[in-house]
Design an enzyme around this catalytic site. Structure first.
Site, PDB file in Angstrom:
ATOM      1  N   TYR A 128      -5.874  -0.788 -12.425  1.00 44.17           N
ATOM      2  CA  TYR A 128      -6.196  -0.013 -11.215  1.00 44.17           C
ATOM      3  C   TYR A 128      -6.590   1.387 -11.560  1.00 44.17           C
ATOM      4  O   TYR A 128      -7.520   1.914 -10.844  1.00 44.17           O
ATOM      5  CB  TYR A 128      -4.702  -0.027 -10.609  1.00 44.17           C
ATOM      6  CG  TYR A 128      -4.814   0.700  -9.085  1.00 44.17           C
ATOM      7  CD1 TYR A 128      -5.142   0.198  -7.972  1.00 44.17           C
ATOM      8  CD2 TYR A 128      -4.014   2.175  -9.264  1.00 44.17           C
ATOM      9  CE1 TYR A 128      -4.997   0.882  -6.687  1.00 44.17           C
ATOM     10  CE2 TYR A 128      -4.023   2.704  -7.800  1.00 44.17           C
ATOM     11  CZ  TYR A 128      -4.633   2.213  -6.641  1.00 44.17           C
ATOM     12  OH  TYR A 128      -4.544   2.922  -5.430  1.00 44.17           O
ATOM     13  N   LYS A 187      -9.955   3.085 -10.444  1.00 46.58           N
ATOM     14  CA  LYS A 187     -10.023   4.456  -9.446  1.00 46.58           C
ATOM     15  C   LYS A 187     -10.647   5.446 -10.358  1.00 46.58           C
ATOM     16  O   LYS A 187     -11.375   6.383  -9.591  1.00 46.58           O
ATOM     17  CB  LYS A 187      -8.573   4.810  -9.014  1.00 46.58           C
ATOM     18  CG  LYS A 187      -7.956   3.695  -8.225  1.00 46.58           C
ATOM     19  CD  LYS A 187      -8.892   3.682  -6.958  1.00 46.58           C
ATOM     20  CE  LYS A 187      -8.274   2.901  -5.676  1.00 46.58           C
ATOM     21  NZ  LYS A 187      -8.876   2.741  -4.692  1.00 46.58           N
TER      22      LYS A 187
HETATM   23  P1  NAP Z   1      -2.741  -1.702   1.798  1.00 45.39           P
HETATM   24  O1  NAP Z   1      -1.634  -1.123   2.718  1.00 45.39           O
HETATM   25  O2  NAP Z   1      -2.251  -2.971   0.755  1.00 45.39           O
HETATM   26  O3  NAP Z   1      -4.105  -2.325   2.198  1.00 45.39           O
HETATM   27  C1  NAP Z   1      -5.090  -2.797   1.515  1.00 45.39           C
HETATM   28  C2  NAP Z   1      -6.407  -2.824   2.423  1.00 45.39           C
HETATM   29  O4  NAP Z   1      -7.401  -3.118   1.823  1.00 45.39           O
HETATM   30  C3  NAP Z   1      -6.081  -3.924   3.455  1.00 45.39           C
HETATM   31  O5  NAP Z   1      -6.590  -3.480   4.741  1.00 45.39           O
HETATM   32  C4  NAP Z   1      -7.012  -5.097   3.012  1.00 45.39           C
HETATM   33  O6  NAP Z   1      -7.383  -5.831   3.927  1.00 45.39           O
HETATM   34  C5  NAP Z   1      -8.030  -4.345   2.206  1.00 45.39           C
HETATM   35  N1  NAP Z   1      -8.647  -5.174   1.332  1.00 45.39           N
HETATM   36  C6  NAP Z   1      -8.062  -5.644   0.039  1.00 45.39           C
HETATM   37  N2  NAP Z   1      -8.957  -6.525  -0.478  1.00 45.39           N
HETATM   38  C7  NAP Z   1     -10.249  -6.515  -0.029  1.00 45.39           C
HETATM   39  C8  NAP Z   1     -11.464  -7.122   0.018  1.00 45.39           C
HETATM   40  N3  NAP Z   1     -11.899  -7.921  -1.128  1.00 45.39           N
HETATM   41  N4  NAP Z   1     -12.264  -6.908   1.074  1.00 45.39           N
HETATM   42  C9  NAP Z   1     -12.003  -6.080   2.213  1.00 45.39           C
HETATM   43  N5  NAP Z   1     -10.881  -5.346   2.353  1.00 45.39           N
HETATM   44  C10 NAP Z   1      -9.909  -5.711   1.247  1.00 45.39           C
HETATM   45  O7  NAP Z   1      -3.187  -0.575   0.687  1.00 45.39           O
HETATM   46  P2  NAP Z   1      -3.201   0.901   1.125  1.00 45.39           P
HETATM   47  O8  NAP Z   1      -2.009   1.600   0.639  1.00 45.39           O
HETATM   48  O9  NAP Z   1      -3.437   1.318   2.655  1.00 45.39           O
HETATM   49  O10 NAP Z   1      -4.540   1.196   0.131  1.00 45.39           O
HETATM   50  C11 NAP Z   1      -5.582   1.640   0.801  1.00 45.39           C
HETATM   51  C12 NAP Z   1      -6.691   2.322  -0.332  1.00 45.39           C
HETATM   52  O11 NAP Z   1      -5.804   3.489  -0.821  1.00 45.39           O
HETATM   53  C13 NAP Z   1      -6.749   1.646  -1.578  1.00 45.39           C
HETATM   54  O12 NAP Z   1      -7.991   1.660  -2.094  1.00 45.39           O
HETATM   55  C14 NAP Z   1      -5.715   2.120  -2.493  1.00 45.39           C
HETATM   56  O13 NAP Z   1      -5.796   1.704  -3.937  1.00 45.39           O
HETATM   57  C15 NAP Z   1      -5.682   3.704  -2.050  1.00 45.39           C
HETATM   58  N6  NAP Z   1      -4.540   4.360  -2.729  1.00 45.39           N
HETATM   59  C16 NAP Z   1      -3.265   3.858  -1.897  1.00 45.39           C
HETATM   60  C17 NAP Z   1      -2.202   4.670  -2.633  1.00 45.39           C
HETATM   61  C18 NAP Z   1      -0.491   4.401  -1.712  1.00 45.39           C
HETATM   62  O14 NAP Z   1       0.277   5.094  -2.164  1.00 45.39           O
HETATM   63  N7  NAP Z   1      -0.743   3.628  -0.797  1.00 45.39           N
HETATM   64  C19 NAP Z   1      -2.232   5.726  -3.336  1.00 45.39           C
HETATM   65  C20 NAP Z   1      -3.614   5.855  -3.764  1.00 45.39           C
HETATM   66  C21 NAP Z   1      -4.552   5.278  -3.434  1.00 45.39           C
HETATM   67  P3  NAP Z   1      -7.003  -7.359   4.302  1.00 45.39           P
HETATM   68  O15 NAP Z   1      -5.644  -7.213   4.620  1.00 45.39           O
HETATM   69  O16 NAP Z   1      -7.847  -7.971   5.251  1.00 45.39           O
HETATM   70  O17 NAP Z   1      -7.296  -7.925   2.879  1.00 45.39           O
END
Ligand code: NAP
Length: 246
Positions: free
Chosen positions: A154, A158
């Site tokens: 990851y 990133k």
């Molecule tokens: P999440 O709730 O698990 O949601 C992930 C999203 O990514 C979902 O909408 C999912 O859509 C989509 N996704 C996954 N694989 C995909 C694919 N192959 N094609 C298209 N869509 C895909 O995660 P989140 O926390 O909202 O994270 C969103 C972003 O923020 C990510 O890039 C994550 O790495 C980043 N981030 C999150 C955090 C945190 O603490 N939550 C921290 C730093 C960075 P489907 O359900 O349709 O598959």
């Protein structure tokens, strides 16, 4: 305000992506909510946006698939004739210690988080160049800035997103296109809810502002980077992390 602008949010149906979709729509953008498997969730977000007077539609595409991204770009550009704001938000985790990490888990994370952003940029950049304006906002992570034990795949993806952001920012700057990354810290979504309670608590202790972030915290920064006011910012990484990366 973003009236008249067309925005695409990958993974825009859940978590941080859904907050970004709603925020951009509330500012007047017509939002394409991309999803991979969450069709119903995507339809719900679209309905929510429309009920609030905004414009949105959902489109399925697995961002890790080069050809599917090409087809999505074709559909969007044929329908709208342009794309003003691309938010590469889709992401997954497959955590584990590096000595036990499978090749499959390494590849899946890199393919979605890093190649997914490349795929989208690759297929929309010609349109951006022709328009001579646009915004690309890539969602990185504080793990890509600092590294994180148990997240070699990851963190690599990133950190890669940051390199991609800076390189593409240099390539597109002469045509007035701004490309930036947002690096969230610990945000309350499904991604972090699946962590064991003790890991969540120890992470919380590492946040100087003393609270877990909300998807809306991240969406606010994305909306700013998409706005006219951010027109002189490119190639930057903005940490939305309560101070974790200080
Ligand atoms: P999440 O709730 O698990 O949601 C992930 C999203 O990514 C979902 O909408 C999912 O859509 C989509 N996704 C996954 N694989 C995909 C694919 N192959 N094609 C298209 N869509 C895909 O995660 P989140 O926390 O909202 O994270 C969103 C972003 O923020 C990510 O890039 C994550 O790495 C980043 N981030 C999150 C955090 C945190 O603490 N939550 C921290 C730093 C960075 P489907 O359900 O349709 O598959």
């Amino acid at each position: 305000m973003l009236s008249g602008k067309v925005a695409l949010v990958t993974g825009g149906a859940r978590g941080i992506g859904s907050a970004i979709s709603k925020k951009l729509a509330s500012q007047g953008a017509s939002v394409i909510v991309n999803y991979s498997g969450s069709k119903e969730k995507a339809e719900e977000i679209v309905e929510e946006i429309r009920a609030a007077g905004g414009e949105a539609e959902s489109l399925q595409c697995d961002v890790s698939d080069f050809a599917s991204c090409e087809a999505l770009a074709k559909t969007v550009l044929e329908k709208y004739g342009r794309l003003d704001i691309l938010v590469n938000n889709a992401g997954i985790t497959r955590d584990g210690l590096v000595m036990r990490m499978s090749e499959k888990d390494y590849d899946a994370v890199l393919d979605t988080n890093l190649k997914g952003a490349f795929n989208m940029i690759r297929h929309f950049s010609k349109a951006f160049l022709k328009q001579r304006q646009g915004r690309i906002i890539n969602i990185s992570s504080v793990s890509g800035v600092l590294g994180n034990a148990g997240q070699a795949n990851y963190s690599a993806s990133k950190a890669g997103v940051i390199g991609l952001t800076k390189s593409v920012a240099r390539e597109l700057a002469s045509r007035g296109i701004c490309v930036n990354a947002v690096a969230p810290g610990f945000i309350a979504t499904d991604m972090t809810r699946q962590m064991p309670e003790n890991v969540r608590e120890s992470l919380k202790e590492r946040i100087p502002l003393g609270r877990i972030g909300s998807p809306e915290d991240v969406a606010e920064t994305v909306a700013f980077l998409a706005s006219e006011q951010a027109g002189y910012i490119t190639g930057q990484v903005i940490c939305v992390d309560g101070g974790m990366a200080i």
